[in-house]
Scaffold this motif. Structure first.
Motif, PDB file in Angstrom:
ATOM      1  N   ALA A   7       0.830  -1.208   0.000  1.00  0.00           N
ATOM      2  CA  ALA A   7       0.000   0.000   0.000  1.00  0.00           C
ATOM      3  C   ALA A   7       0.864   1.257   0.000  1.00  0.00           C
ATOM      4  O   ALA A   7       0.550   2.244  -0.683  1.00  0.00           O
ATOM      5  CB  ALA A   7      -0.931   0.001   1.207  1.00  0.00           C
ATOM      6  N   LEU A   8       1.979   1.219   0.755  1.00  0.00           N
ATOM      7  CA  LEU A   8       2.897   2.357   0.764  1.00  0.00           C
ATOM      8  C   LEU A   8       3.608   2.503  -0.579  1.00  0.00           C
ATOM      9  O   LEU A   8       3.781   3.616  -1.093  1.00  0.00           O
ATOM     10  CB  LEU A   8       3.941   2.174   1.871  1.00  0.00           C
ATOM     11  N   ALA A   9       4.032   1.349  -1.119  1.00  0.00           N
ATOM     12  CA  ALA A   9       4.803   1.389  -2.367  1.00  0.00           C
ATOM     13  C   ALA A   9       3.989   1.981  -3.510  1.00  0.00           C
ATOM     14  O   ALA A   9       4.540   2.658  -4.394  1.00  0.00           O
ATOM     15  CB  ALA A   9       5.300  -0.009  -2.725  1.00  0.00           C
ATOM     16  N   ARG A  10       2.681   1.751  -3.513  1.00  0.00           N
ATOM     17  CA  ARG A  10       1.857   2.194  -4.643  1.00  0.00           C
ATOM     18  C   ARG A  10       0.809   3.243  -4.246  1.00  0.00           C
ATOM     19  O   ARG A  10      -0.064   3.574  -5.048  1.00  0.00           O
ATOM     20  CB  ARG A  10       1.166   0.978  -5.283  1.00  0.00           C
ATOM     21  N   ASP A  11       0.883   3.735  -3.009  1.00  0.00           N
ATOM     22  CA  ASP A  11      -0.016   4.802  -2.539  1.00  0.00           C
ATOM     23  C   ASP A  11      -1.487   4.428  -2.768  1.00  0.00           C
ATOM     24  O   ASP A  11      -2.296   5.238  -3.246  1.00  0.00           O
ATOM     25  CB  ASP A  11       0.305   6.108  -3.259  1.00  0.00           C
ATOM     26  N   GLU A  43       8.648  -0.031  -7.180  1.00  0.00           N
ATOM     27  CA  GLU A  43       8.623  -1.489  -7.116  1.00  0.00           C
ATOM     28  C   GLU A  43       9.272  -1.957  -5.818  1.00  0.00           C
ATOM     29  O   GLU A  43      10.168  -1.291  -5.277  1.00  0.00           O
ATOM     30  CB  GLU A  43       9.380  -2.083  -8.307  1.00  0.00           C
ATOM     31  N   VAL A  44       8.838  -3.106  -5.338  1.00  0.00           N
ATOM     32  CA  VAL A  44       9.512  -3.698  -4.180  1.00  0.00           C
ATOM     33  C   VAL A  44      10.608  -4.669  -4.630  1.00  0.00           C
ATOM     34  O   VAL A  44      11.547  -4.937  -3.883  1.00  0.00           O
ATOM     35  CB  VAL A  44       8.511  -4.421  -3.250  1.00  0.00           C
ATOM     36  N   GLY A  89      10.422 -14.062  -1.378  1.00  0.00           N
ATOM     37  CA  GLY A  89       9.616 -14.517  -2.507  1.00  0.00           C
ATOM     38  C   GLY A  89       9.279 -13.403  -3.473  1.00  0.00           C
ATOM     39  O   GLY A  89       9.008 -13.652  -4.658  1.00  0.00           O
ATOM     40  N   LEU A  90       9.316 -12.164  -2.986  1.00  0.00           N
ATOM     41  CA  LEU A  90       9.077 -10.997  -3.833  1.00  0.00           C
ATOM     42  C   LEU A  90      10.376 -10.484  -4.449  1.00  0.00           C
ATOM     43  O   LEU A  90      10.397  -9.405  -5.048  1.00  0.00           O
ATOM     44  CB  LEU A  90       8.422  -9.882  -3.015  1.00  0.00           C
ATOM     45  N   ARG A  91      11.434 -11.243  -4.274  1.00  0.00           N
ATOM     46  CA  ARG A  91      12.758 -10.902  -4.799  1.00  0.00           C
ATOM     47  C   ARG A  91      13.332  -9.644  -4.141  1.00  0.00           C
ATOM     48  O   ARG A  91      14.043  -8.864  -4.776  1.00  0.00           O
ATOM     49  CB  ARG A  91      12.720 -10.723  -6.326  1.00  0.00           C
ATOM     50  N   MET A  92      13.023  -9.475  -2.869  1.00  0.00           N
ATOM     51  CA  MET A  92      13.634  -8.399  -2.097  1.00  0.00           C
ATOM     52  C   MET A  92      14.895  -8.928  -1.417  1.00  0.00           C
ATOM     53  O   MET A  92      15.060 -10.142  -1.243  1.00  0.00           O
ATOM     54  CB  MET A  92      12.663  -7.856  -1.039  1.00  0.00           C
ATOM     55  N   LEU A 115      19.446   0.656   9.362  1.00  0.00           N
ATOM     56  CA  LEU A 115      18.834   1.965   9.110  1.00  0.00           C
ATOM     57  C   LEU A 115      19.433   2.625   7.868  1.00  0.00           C
ATOM     58  O   LEU A 115      18.732   3.294   7.106  1.00  0.00           O
ATOM     59  CB  LEU A 115      19.022   2.874  10.328  1.00  0.00           C
ATOM     60  N   ALA A 116      20.724   2.428   7.662  1.00  0.00           N
ATOM     61  CA  ALA A 116      21.397   3.078   6.540  1.00  0.00           C
ATOM     62  C   ALA A 116      21.095   2.400   5.200  1.00  0.00           C
ATOM     63  O   ALA A 116      21.152   3.037   4.150  1.00  0.00           O
ATOM     64  CB  ALA A 116      22.911   3.090   6.780  1.00  0.00           C
ATOM     65  N   ARG A 117      20.743   1.104   5.237  1.00  0.00           N
ATOM     66  CA  ARG A 117      20.598   0.331   3.999  1.00  0.00           C
ATOM     67  C   ARG A 117      19.160   0.131   3.548  1.00  0.00           C
ATOM     68  O   ARG A 117      18.893  -0.058   2.363  1.00  0.00           O
ATOM     69  CB  ARG A 117      21.250  -1.046   4.172  1.00  0.00           C
ATOM     70  N   ALA A 118      18.204   0.154   4.447  1.00  0.00           N
ATOM     71  CA  ALA A 118      16.851  -0.308   4.138  1.00  0.00           C
ATOM     72  C   ALA A 118      16.036   0.693   3.335  1.00  0.00           C
ATOM     73  O   ALA A 118      15.986   1.883   3.653  1.00  0.00           O
ATOM     74  CB  ALA A 118      16.118  -0.658   5.427  1.00  0.00           C
ATOM     75  N   ASP A 119      15.366   0.184   2.290  1.00  0.00           N
ATOM     76  CA  ASP A 119      14.378   0.975   1.543  1.00  0.00           C
ATOM     77  C   ASP A 119      13.015   0.908   2.241  1.00  0.00           C
ATOM     78  O   ASP A 119      12.224   1.850   2.180  1.00  0.00           O
ATOM     79  CB  ASP A 119      14.245   0.441   0.117  1.00  0.00           C
ATOM     80  N   PHE A 120      12.752  -0.235   2.851  1.00  0.00           N
ATOM     81  CA  PHE A 120      11.543  -0.447   3.653  1.00  0.00           C
ATOM     82  C   PHE A 120      11.995  -0.985   5.012  1.00  0.00           C
ATOM     83  O   PHE A 120      12.938  -1.781   5.084  1.00  0.00           O
ATOM     84  CB  PHE A 120      10.591  -1.461   3.006  1.00  0.00           C
TER      85      PHE A 120
END
Length: 525
Positions: free
Chosen positions: A111-115, A137-138, A161-164, A192-197
């Motif tokens: 929901a956050l990724a696609r508003d 994209e995630v 599984g989502l290729r994250m 904290l420095a690396r994460a996109d989510f």
């Protein structure tokens, strides 16, 4: 028949399981604290969700309560220290809603990724703002996992599984477990420095409170998106709003808040903020699962003594309980014996098991020893509150397991550290069922520990037993059993007598005055 109160709305399967297991159950929901206090005294168990608050005040009126079962993970509404002090086991169901909560975290991440909430609202308002809602994209993004326990590990599996890419911060995560999960271990600062989510899956403790503080939020990667379906209080909500307003944080989704129900919050109305009303466990499957699990766990405890998912007592499966029951009876008697004879200024305690006992779960044996030992300090002690009483008195408790085979097929030894040095008692099981003392303070003696008894240390000399028998007989005290041990001929001897009536202080003084008597003590089991 044990009796349980279900005080919050729960799936009907719970009551059905209680009745099938031989537990009487009442479903009385929506009671005020005063109304609950008026009825709680008649129940052995209390099954709750999040509405009922099990406070110290409620517990003081729960005169028969043995177990509180929380259908769900969080036990913020249960006073666990007060429950432990009262001797009440507190259980939860940490796995019943794990998948549901993990899926909700993933849903909020999408929901956050696609508003999605804003896009839905705009479209239903008759707008067609296709260019306004540019998501991300995630796939290929880095998910920072704070907490890699049961729920966190499910989120990691779904994210992979989502290729994250998944990096995890958890002080208890081993290298081996990280490899098994397919995640990269990281320090909190590295995450904290690396994460996109970032998604949080940790309980609220003094160590985790505001783990995403203003200082730590400032360390996050610009454009980070944050999800919390765990506990309110893990994130500084004011600092989160500042991060969203400044644009440093691209989005945040909270299912939990510091104050719930969250009827108002400075975060409400903030751009790129999504909120849900604590829906982590809100699926049909999860509601049924936690209701079934809490009923099964509580019924096992009340009927057979099994302890599962307890927060203030070692686990003991329903299958283990019958096998351990005689060992726990032996352990409690040994603890009681050493507590009655050597309870002054204790500094340490060692519980050793060997033979068949060494193959069993030792935690319940230790708990039973402590319950027996601490009974000299409290008449309401049990296996739940005994460890707390021992800790209050600074007692260092050690567990020792021996693979060796001794004179008995199984043996439990309890040694206490005193000012006069270590003092030890040991016992075994006859026929795998009957507890029997085998040694007391270095002297071999076989005795049943049951009912009223006399412990006497005397000089091994002719005529003493006759004088003792005469003294007791003249006082109208009948001897049931007689157990004698000695270090050497003519040296120090120990007598353990079971008597039909407890010996009073006047008679104890007469026995103490007999020639050769060094110590006499009335015991009770």
């Amino acid at each position: 028949m044990p009796k349980v109160l279900i005080s919050d709305k729960m799936d009907p399967q719970a009551a059905k399981i209680f009745r099938e297991r031989g537990v009487e159950v009442d479903e009385i929901t929506g009671k005020t604290p005063d109304e609950l206090k008026a009825i709680i005294g008649q129940y052995d168990g209390l099954a709750i969700r999040s509405s009922t608050k099990v406070t110290k005040d409620i517990l003081e009126h729960a005169t028969n309560l043995k177990v509180v079962g929380r259908a769900g993970i969080g036990v913020d509404n249960v006073d666990i220290p007060a429950s432990s002090a009262k001797g009440v086991v507190v259980m939860n169901t940490p796995f019943g809603n794990s998948i549901t909560t993990a899926e909700h975290a993933i849903a909020l991440m999408f929901a956050l990724a696609r508003d999605l909430p804003e896009a839905d609202k705009s479209t239903q308002a008759g707008k067609w703002e296709k260019n306004r809602f540019m998501g991300v994209e995630v796939t290929g993004k880095t998910l920072g996992l704070i907490g890699a326990g049961n729920i966190g590990s499910i989120v990691a599996d779904r994210a992979l599984g989502l290729r994250m890419k998944v990096v995890a911060y958890d002080p208890f995560l081993t290298d081996e477990r990280a490899i098994e999960l397919g995640v990269t271990k990281a320090t909190l600062d590295e995450l904290l420095a690396r994460a996109d989510f970032i998604t949080l899956h940790t309980p609220l403790t003094e160590q985790t409170r505001n783990i995403l503080s203003a200082e730590n939020l400032a360390k996050t990667k610009k454009g980070v998106r944050i999800v919390n379906c765990a506990r309110g209080g893990l994130i500084d909500e004011a600092a989160l709003k500042e991060g969203l307003d400044s644009g440093h944080i691209a989005g945040a989704a909270l299912d939990v808040f510091v104050t719930e129900p969250a009827k108002e919050s400075p975060l409400f109305g903030t751009p790129n903020f999504i909120s849900t009303p604590h829906l982590g466990a809100s699926t049909t499957e999860a509601q049924v699962n936690v209701a079934i699990q809490v009923a099964e766990q509580m019924a096992d405890f009340l009927v057979s003594g099994g302890v599962t998912n307890a927060l203030n007592m070692p686990s003991l499966s329903a299958e283990e309980a019958p096998k351990l029951k005689p060992y726990m009876a032996l352990a409690e008697k040994l603890g009681s014996l050493v507590g009655q004879l050597a309870h002054d200024a204790l500094t340490g305690l060692a519980i050793e098991v060997e033979g068949a006992a060494a193959e069993l779960n030792q935690k319940p044996i230790t708990g039973a020893v402590l319950a027996g030992l601490m009974r000299v300090y409290s008449d309401t002690v049990n296996m739940v509150n005994a460890p707390g009483l021992a800790k209050e008195r600074g007692l260092d408790v050690r567990e020792v397991r021996h693979d060796r085979e001794g004179d008995y097929h199984t043996l439990v030894r309890v040694t206490v550290d005193t000012k006069a040095g270590p003092k030890s008692v040991a016992g075994t099981l006859f026929g795998n069922a009957s507890p029997r003392l085998t040694e007391i303070f270095g002297i071999k003696v076989e005795a049943d520990l049951d009912g009223a008894m006399l412990y006497i240390v005397n000089e091994d000399a002719p005529g003493f037993i006759g004088r003792l028998g005469t003294t007791l007989g003249e006082a109208g005290v009948n001897i049931g059993t007689f157990h004698l041990g000695r270090r050497t001929a003519g040296g120090e001897a120990v007598l353990l007598l079971s008597v039909d009536t407890r010996v009073d202080e006047a008679l104890l003084a007469k026995v103490q005055g007999l020639p050769g008597v060094k110590q006499v003590k009335a015991l009770g089991f």
